[in-house]
Design an enzyme around this catalytic site. Structure first.
Site, short mmCIF file in Angstrom:
data_model
loop_
_atom_site.label_atom_id
_atom_site.label_comp_id
_atom_site.label_asym_id
_atom_site.label_seq_id
_atom_site.Cartn_x
_atom_site.Cartn_y
_atom_site.Cartn_z
N ARG A 217 -87.94 -71.62 -35.56
CA ARG A 217 -86.50 -71.82 -35.42
C ARG A 217 -85.79 -70.47 -35.39
O ARG A 217 -86.38 -69.45 -35.76
CB ARG A 217 -85.98 -72.66 -36.59
CG ARG A 217 -85.99 -71.90 -37.91
CD ARG A 217 -85.75 -72.78 -39.14
NE ARG A 217 -84.56 -73.57 -38.98
CZ ARG A 217 -84.55 -74.91 -39.05
NH1 ARG A 217 -85.69 -75.56 -39.26
NH2 ARG A 217 -83.44 -75.58 -38.93
N GLY A 238 -91.71 -66.45 -31.55
CA GLY A 238 -90.95 -66.08 -32.74
C GLY A 238 -89.50 -66.53 -32.70
O GLY A 238 -88.99 -67.06 -31.70
N HIS A 239 -88.80 -66.28 -33.80
CA HIS A 239 -87.44 -66.76 -33.95
C HIS A 239 -86.48 -66.08 -32.96
O HIS A 239 -86.66 -64.93 -32.58
CB HIS A 239 -86.94 -66.58 -35.38
CG HIS A 239 -86.95 -65.17 -35.89
ND1 HIS A 239 -87.80 -64.74 -36.87
CD2 HIS A 239 -86.23 -64.08 -35.53
CE1 HIS A 239 -87.61 -63.47 -37.11
NE2 HIS A 239 -86.65 -63.04 -36.31
N ASN A 240 -85.49 -66.86 -32.54
CA ASN A 240 -84.40 -66.40 -31.65
C ASN A 240 -84.84 -66.14 -30.21
O ASN A 240 -84.05 -65.62 -29.41
CB ASN A 240 -83.72 -65.13 -32.18
CG ASN A 240 -83.09 -65.35 -33.53
OD1 ASN A 240 -82.73 -66.46 -33.91
ND2 ASN A 240 -82.95 -64.27 -34.30
N SER A 258 -86.55 -62.60 -30.95
CA SER A 258 -85.41 -62.20 -30.12
C SER A 258 -85.81 -61.67 -28.74
O SER A 258 -85.19 -60.75 -28.21
CB SER A 258 -84.57 -61.15 -30.86
OG SER A 258 -84.10 -61.65 -32.09
#
Length: 329
Positions: A217, A238-240, A258
């Site tokens: 998330r 991974g996140h973002n 990201s």
């Protein structure tokens, strides 16, 4: 189904007897009576015609003469074969309903023709769209929303609050919406403190996610997987991260946080991409390529390879130069 009916459904043209019936798909080598096979080039057409198959999907190269078997002529034989497979094979047979051992929260809302198999756990305020199937021992967290005709194979875990569109397929063991790998180091103590992971995960329509893949998330924002993206087994996102539409990601690829992957990108197996990198539309990354953090790769249709990733011609040229230098020594 008659060959003529299959041809109409997949947008192909019949050469020969359209009344011949087919009921399954097969490879050329394994085919038998009633099977449909395909060829993409003229050199394999003879093998298909000599096989046990009853009909063959082929390209325009097969229109030069008549043949003993009916042909379905298509501009894209492989794609037509995939469409035919949906028609002839359909979905695996599942009887809708909730297994007696499934655990369902009273506030969960299930549409018509939903299947929940043995040992699955459905949390509070979950919404599951019509025709979706939840495999054995899946765990669907609180507030998750699933669209229509989704298929979850056994042991899939969806963390609370995730949003999934229509026709999403998730294979066994995948984990969606878990916390990202985010920590802050205390300069005084040297210890790592967990950074908040309170963002969301959104997966759009027609995405397929392979076995044992993981998608985090967002930390404070949203991780998003675009429509039609296909993710192989053992992939980590991974996140973002922002993944565009019709992206293909092969097995064992790892994406840091990201990262932006634009539409129509292809990532080969074991690709590694550092945080905040951007892969622009149509780029292709070969197997085991590495992209350093904050880098931008651009060039629609351009293939990159190596670490750090660079255009494949440049990479091969440099390898050649290294080989020549080594020989001189």
């Amino acid at each position: 189904m008659k060959v003529s009916a299959v041809a109409e459904l997949v947008g192909a043209r019949v050469l020969g007897d359209g009344n011949i019936e087919v009921g399954n798909i097969s490879s050329i080598r394994s085919s038998s009576a009633g099977d449909l096979v395909f060829v993409e080039d003229e050199k394999n057409l003879r093998l298909a015609l000599e096989s046990g198959a009853s009909a063959v999907i082929a390209g325009g190269f097969a229109t030069k003469k008549t043949y003993p078997k009916p042909l379905l002529i298509s501009k894209q034989p492989r794609l037509a074969f995939a469409h035919a497979a949906r028609v002839l094979c359909g979905k695996p047979g599942r009887q809708s309903g909730i297994h007696s051992t499934a655990v369902m929260h009273s506030s969960a809302r299930l549409a018509k023709n939903v299947t929940v198999e043995a040992g699955a756990v459905i949390g509070g305020n979950v919404e599951i769209g019509e025709g979706s199937s939840i495999g054995a021992r899946c765990v669907i967290g609180e507030g998750v929303r699933l669209g229509r005709d989704c298929v979850f194979y056994p042991n899939v875990t969806i963390y609370p609050g995730a949003r999934l569109g229509d026709r999403v397929i998730v294979h066994a063991g995948a984990v969606l919406g878990s916390d990202g790998f985010g920590y802050v180091r205390d300069d005084t103590t040297g210890r790592y403190e967990k950074f908040p992971q309170i963002g969301k995960l959104e997966i759009e329509d027609d995405v397929e996610i392979g076995a044992n893949s993981t998608i985090d998330r967002g930390a404070l924002d949203t991780t998003r997987i675009g429509r039609g993206t296909k993710i192989d087994n053992l992939v980590h996102i991974g996140h973002n991260c922002q993944i565009g539409e019709d992206v293909v990601i092969a097995a064992q690829t790892g994406l840091s946080g990201s990262i932006t992957i634009e539409n129509d990108v292809v990532l080969g197996g074991q690709v590694g991409i550092g945080e905040h990198a951007r892969i622009e539309e149509g780029v292709m990354l070969g197997g085991q390529a590495g992209v350093l953090p904050n880098k931008v790769l651009r060039g629609k249709g351009v293939a990159f390879w190596g670490t750090p990733a660079r255009p494949v011609r440049e990479y091969l040229k440099q390898l050649g130069e290294l080989e020549r230098l080594a020989k001189k020594k």
